[in-house]
Design an enzyme around this catalytic site. Structure first.
Site, short mmCIF file in Angstrom:
data_model
loop_
_atom_site.label_atom_id
_atom_site.label_comp_id
_atom_site.label_asym_id
_atom_site.label_seq_id
_atom_site.Cartn_x
_atom_site.Cartn_y
_atom_site.Cartn_z
N THR A 140 39.46 46.90 42.90
CA THR A 140 39.21 46.26 41.60
C THR A 140 38.09 46.95 40.80
O THR A 140 37.10 47.40 41.38
CB THR A 140 38.83 44.78 41.81
OG1 THR A 140 39.81 44.20 42.66
CG2 THR A 140 38.77 44.02 40.50
N GLU A 141 38.26 46.97 39.50
CA GLU A 141 37.29 47.59 38.59
C GLU A 141 36.95 46.63 37.45
O GLU A 141 37.68 45.65 37.24
CB GLU A 141 37.88 48.89 38.02
CG GLU A 141 38.28 49.84 39.13
CD GLU A 141 38.35 51.29 38.69
OE1 GLU A 141 38.23 51.55 37.49
OE2 GLU A 141 38.53 52.13 39.58
N PRO A 142 35.89 46.93 36.68
CA PRO A 142 35.53 46.03 35.57
C PRO A 142 36.67 45.87 34.56
O PRO A 142 36.75 44.85 33.86
CB PRO A 142 34.34 46.74 34.91
CG PRO A 142 33.77 47.61 35.97
CD PRO A 142 34.91 48.02 36.85
N GLY A 145 41.43 43.50 37.77
CA GLY A 145 42.00 43.71 39.10
C GLY A 145 43.45 43.30 39.20
O GLY A 145 44.13 43.61 40.18
N ILE A 172 33.44 43.77 45.21
CA ILE A 172 33.91 44.33 46.48
C ILE A 172 33.18 43.69 47.67
O ILE A 172 31.97 43.88 47.86
CB ILE A 172 33.76 45.87 46.50
CG1 ILE A 172 34.39 46.48 45.22
CG2 ILE A 172 34.37 46.45 47.76
CD1 ILE A 172 35.85 46.15 44.99
N ARG A 282 35.84 3.42 57.14
CA ARG A 282 35.10 3.09 55.91
C ARG A 282 35.81 1.96 55.16
O ARG A 282 37.04 2.04 54.97
CB ARG A 282 35.06 4.34 55.03
CG ARG A 282 34.22 4.20 53.80
CD ARG A 282 32.80 4.55 54.09
NE ARG A 282 32.00 4.63 52.89
CZ ARG A 282 30.68 4.72 52.90
NH1 ARG A 282 30.02 4.76 54.04
NH2 ARG A 282 30.01 4.78 51.76
N GLN A 350 37.47 13.59 47.53
CA GLN A 350 37.64 12.31 46.83
C GLN A 350 37.62 11.14 47.82
O GLN A 350 36.99 10.12 47.58
CB GLN A 350 38.97 12.34 46.05
CG GLN A 350 39.10 11.28 44.98
CD GLN A 350 38.11 11.51 43.83
OE1 GLN A 350 37.55 12.58 43.67
NE2 GLN A 350 37.87 10.47 43.06
N GLY A 353 34.19 10.34 48.95
CA GLY A 353 33.23 9.90 47.94
C GLY A 353 32.00 10.81 47.94
O GLY A 353 32.13 12.03 48.14
N GLU A 377 42.61 38.79 45.95
CA GLU A 377 43.90 39.28 46.46
C GLU A 377 45.04 38.95 45.49
O GLU A 377 46.16 38.67 45.90
CB GLU A 377 44.22 38.69 47.84
CG GLU A 377 43.13 38.94 48.84
CD GLU A 377 43.51 39.89 49.96
OE1 GLU A 377 44.69 40.23 50.08
OE2 GLU A 377 42.59 40.30 50.67
C1 LIG Z 1 34.43 36.92 45.63
C2 LIG Z 1 35.42 38.00 45.35
C3 LIG Z 1 35.65 38.98 46.31
C4 LIG Z 1 36.52 40.04 46.02
N1 LIG Z 1 36.70 41.05 46.97
C5 LIG Z 1 37.40 42.17 46.61
C6 LIG Z 1 37.46 43.29 47.49
O1 LIG Z 1 36.92 43.28 48.61
N2 LIG Z 1 38.13 44.41 47.07
C7 LIG Z 1 38.75 44.47 45.86
O2 LIG Z 1 39.33 45.50 45.53
N3 LIG Z 1 38.73 43.40 45.01
C8 LIG Z 1 38.06 42.26 45.35
N4 LIG Z 1 38.02 41.18 44.49
C9 LIG Z 1 38.65 41.29 43.20
C10 LIG Z 1 39.88 40.41 43.03
O3 LIG Z 1 40.97 40.97 43.73
C11 LIG Z 1 40.12 40.32 41.51
O4 LIG Z 1 39.11 39.46 41.01
C12 LIG Z 1 41.48 39.81 41.13
O5 LIG Z 1 42.46 40.74 41.51
C13 LIG Z 1 41.57 39.52 39.63
O6 LIG Z 1 41.09 40.59 38.88
P1 LIG Z 1 40.02 40.30 37.70
O7 LIG Z 1 38.93 39.47 38.27
O8 LIG Z 1 39.64 41.60 37.12
O9 LIG Z 1 40.77 39.43 36.64
P2 LIG Z 1 41.81 39.95 35.45
O10 LIG Z 1 42.67 40.98 36.03
O11 LIG Z 1 40.92 40.31 34.31
O12 LIG Z 1 42.53 38.63 35.17
C14 LIG Z 1 41.87 37.45 34.64
C15 LIG Z 1 42.82 36.29 34.70
O13 LIG Z 1 43.91 36.51 33.84
C16 LIG Z 1 45.09 35.96 34.36
N5 LIG Z 1 46.11 37.00 34.46
C17 LIG Z 1 45.94 38.28 34.83
N6 LIG Z 1 47.11 38.94 34.79
C18 LIG Z 1 48.03 38.08 34.37
C19 LIG Z 1 49.45 38.16 34.12
N7 LIG Z 1 50.12 39.28 34.31
N8 LIG Z 1 50.08 37.03 33.70
C20 LIG Z 1 49.40 35.88 33.50
N9 LIG Z 1 48.07 35.74 33.72
C21 LIG Z 1 47.40 36.81 34.15
C22 LIG Z 1 44.73 35.34 35.72
O14 LIG Z 1 44.50 33.95 35.56
C23 LIG Z 1 43.45 36.05 36.08
O15 LIG Z 1 42.63 35.26 36.93
C24 LIG Z 1 37.21 40.08 44.79
C25 LIG Z 1 37.00 39.07 43.84
C26 LIG Z 1 36.12 38.04 44.10
C27 LIG Z 1 35.91 36.99 43.06
#
Ligand SMILES: Cc1cc2nc3c(=O)[nH]c(=O)nc-3n(C[C@H](O)[C@H](O)[C@H](O)COP(=O)(O)OP(=O)(O)OC[C@H]3O[C@@H](n4cnc5c(N)ncnc54)[C@H](O)[C@@H]3O)c2cc1C
Length: 402
Positions: A140-142, A145, A172, A282, A350, A353, A377
């Protein structure tokens, strides 16, 4: 219908071996892990290294230490059904799948390392099983993901006998505390309508140009941001072929979805069982909570949904173990397992409580963990999209419209 030795009935028969493993893990959690956990602060993600080493030793003696390792490397084969059974049981403890508990049993690196060269396996894989080494996977990237095939912006350029990586990875897990990781990067741009070529690289924290920053999130185990600034990776750390990275990643992700869902089901089952114990003692309005219809319906819905989620996991895991393509079933497991588990833990809170949100209980911690599980995932929406696309492609309209 078949029954297991706890009197649960399943449309799916668990083999004697699976029942034995499940019971062994259950005993291990109750007799060895829980007493250690009980002494830890509420949001602990690890225990004393000496305790962790002792747990690993016990798991090894019980024959549970190498469930994640292929037979050719001295393990007990990476059978998806076994991993699901183990994950469900292990996740019932408060540490819910973290290293001291689950790590003791399912020791091993992220499973894609087993696809590496023998040198890579011996350098990075085996020390995770026989020692304390750990690894992570960074896809995953900014930029997002949910669509890694198109959104991976990290670039890998070959220079002499090295690859130079530039970019950022987000969220990550374990990245800042691991001995190595697998980074997925673009090694060729998209062209002629073809997606970009993605390649996988094994990196170490000591490589020049790599740095890590924790990202605080709602659960205690913080993921990391990774910055790659002209990070130098030696040629021998290429994992798989150039351009084969996405195939490697997808295989890893699909194989992980069933145990991931099973772990969520374990937390939710334990939450429901705890709530049943609570409502039976309870009282409110001159009667036990257990006798109120509103409470019984929450219990009935939760139990029914958990059984359905578990059946889906068993169906997908056994398809995967038969060597079938389980991609769609795995998405269904991940979607239904995580959504169901979140709902069930919410209902358990729930029923409790105020006690439900007390930090002396594991419930609020599980709810926070499960909130993440609906995103990590692959978010639920993406799995719905995958399932719907497949259904639309392969269904002709049934009796009336076919
Ligand atoms: C605590 C944590 C641990 C993680 N660990 C790892 C790791 O070890 N390695 C790794 O590579 N990644 C990791 N991730 C990343 C994770 O896999 C991503 O957060 C996830 O894939 C979503 O990517 P994003 O956060 O960039 O959301 P985006 O891709 O920006 O999506 C945002 C939201 O838009 C909606 N959306 C996106 N696409 C669609 C679509 N096609 N149709 C409808 N709705 C959509 C969904 O509701 C989604 O939640 C981790 C994330 C968290 C929060």
């Amino acid at each position: 219908m078949t029954y297991d030795d706890d009197g649960n009935h399943y449309g799916f028969t668990l083999s004697d071996e699976l029942i034995m493993i499940r019971d062994q893990v259950r005993r291990f959690m109750r007799d060895e892990v829980k007493p250690i956990e009980d002494k830890l602060p509420h949001d602990a993600t690890h225990c004393d290294p000496a305790d962790e080493a002792r747990l690993r030793g016990i798991a090894e003696e019980m024959g549970l230490g190498r469930l994640n390792v292929p037979a050719e490397y001295g393990g007990q084969e990476n059978d998806c059904m076994i991993r699901c059974i183990v994950n469900e049981e292990a996740s019932k403890c408060r540490l819910g799948g973290y290293r001291p508990a689950l790590g003791a049993i399912r020791r091993g690196p992220p499973n894609i390392i087993w696809r590496g060269t023998p040198e890579q396996v011996h350098k990075y894989g085996i020390p995770c099983v026989e020692g304390d080494m750990t690894g992570y996977i960074a896809i995953t990237e900014p930029t997002g993901g949910s669509d890694p095939r198109n959104n991976i912006q990290t670039r890998a350029v070959k220079k002499g006998d090295k690859w130079i990586l530039n970019g950022r990875k987000m969220w990550i897990t374990y990245a800042g505390v691991s001995d190595w990781g697998v980074i997925f990067a673009r090694s060729r741009e998209a062209e002629d309508g073809r997606p970009p070529e993605i390649t996988a690289f094994i990196v170490e924290p000591s490589f020049p140009g790599i740095s890590f920053e924790p990202i605080p999130v709602i659960r205690p185990l913080y993921p990391y941001e990774i910055t790659l600034d002209n990070c130098e990776v030696p040629e021998e750390n290429l994992l798989g072929e150039v351009g084969a990275g996405f195939g490697v990643a997808e295989q890893w992700l699909v194989a992980g979805r069933m145990p991931y869902a099973a772990g969520c089901i374990g937390m939710a089952q334990e939450a429901l069982d705890m709530a049943c114990g609570w409502v039976k003692q309870r009282s409110s309005q001159r009667g036990l909570l257990a006798d109120k219809q509103a409470i019984q319906w929450m219990i009935a819905d939760s139990e029914t949904e958990l059984r359905a989620a578990r059946m889906l996991v068993y169906e997908a895991a056994s398809a995967s173990d038969r060597g079938e393509n389980a991609k769609i079933l795995a998405s269904a497991c991940k979607l239904f397992g995580t959504e169901t588990a979140f709902r069930v833990v919410d209902r358990a809170i729930q029923m409790f409580g105020g006690m439900g949100v007390a930090r002396e209980m594991p419930l609020e911690r599980w709810l926070r963990e499960l909130r993440i599980k609906r995103i990590g995932e692959g978010p639920s929406e993406v799995h719905r999209m995958v399932i719907a696309r497949d259904k639309l492609k392969n269904t002709d309209g049934g009796v009336y419209f076919g």
